[in-house]
Design an enzyme around this catalytic site. Sequence first.
Site, mmCIF file in Angstrom:
data_model
loop_
_atom_site.group_PDB
_atom_site.id
_atom_site.type_symbol
_atom_site.label_atom_id
_atom_site.label_comp_id
_atom_site.label_asym_id
_atom_site.label_seq_id
_atom_site.Cartn_x
_atom_site.Cartn_y
_atom_site.Cartn_z
ATOM 1 N N ASN A 88 -3.231 -3.456 7.748
ATOM 2 C CA ASN A 88 -2.761 -3.661 9.109
ATOM 3 C C ASN A 88 -3.196 -2.481 9.967
ATOM 4 O O ASN A 88 -3.203 -1.335 9.501
ATOM 5 C CB ASN A 88 -1.237 -3.787 9.129
ATOM 6 C CG ASN A 88 -0.751 -5.041 8.428
ATOM 7 O OD1 ASN A 88 -1.405 -6.077 8.497
ATOM 8 N ND2 ASN A 88 0.377 -4.944 7.748
ATOM 9 N N GLU A 96 3.268 -0.504 10.665
ATOM 10 C CA GLU A 96 4.524 0.228 10.850
ATOM 11 C C GLU A 96 4.377 1.696 10.476
ATOM 12 O O GLU A 96 4.985 2.554 11.109
ATOM 13 C CB GLU A 96 5.624 -0.366 9.964
ATOM 14 C CG GLU A 96 6.123 -1.731 10.388
ATOM 15 C CD GLU A 96 7.103 -2.300 9.362
ATOM 16 O OE1 GLU A 96 7.554 -1.539 8.473
ATOM 17 O OE2 GLU A 96 7.390 -3.497 9.450
ATOM 18 N N HIS A 101 -2.952 2.501 4.422
ATOM 19 C CA HIS A 101 -2.556 1.934 3.128
ATOM 20 C C HIS A 101 -3.105 0.532 3.001
ATOM 21 O O HIS A 101 -3.254 -0.191 3.990
ATOM 22 C CB HIS A 101 -1.032 1.937 2.971
ATOM 23 C CG HIS A 101 -0.304 1.318 4.124
ATOM 24 N ND1 HIS A 101 -0.126 1.975 5.319
ATOM 25 C CD2 HIS A 101 0.284 0.115 4.277
ATOM 26 C CE1 HIS A 101 0.541 1.200 6.160
ATOM 27 N NE2 HIS A 101 0.797 0.051 5.555
#
Length: 115
Positions: A88, A96, A101
């Site tokens: 993401n 977030e 990651h």
Amino acid sequence: MAEETLFTKIITGAIPSEKVYEDDLFCAFKDINPAAPCHVLLVPKKVIPKITDAAPEDTELLGKLLLTANNVTKQLGIAEDGFRYVINCGENGCQEVMHLHLHIIGGRKLGWPPG
Ligand code: 5GP
């Protein structure tokens, strides 16, 4: 690790997690809010906030990220049935935690396209 993030605290053990893999460059642990029966986050120990912050000097690290992820899928027993890698990025990508990651998600048939 100069910059402290939620994930650097998990990597050092300051915040507990269920680690499944660790080497000198990466750490992998179970996601606290799994989207599937198997949901692991593979995190470079080097803090790169977003994938778009990666620099040419990170070329080898990014290649090793994917090759390490492949080994983790084998270790987790999801390599044969298939899985999904997700990175993401930013607000529209619903990122977030500002520490690069790779989500490794598997253990069931996943829907496509994502919602
Ligand atoms: P992002 O939305 O940044 O791509 O993904 C962050 C992921 O980190 C989310 O899937 C979320 O469930 C996971 N997460 C957030 N806080 C913690 C935590 O304290 N421990 C673990 N293991 N995972 C976390």
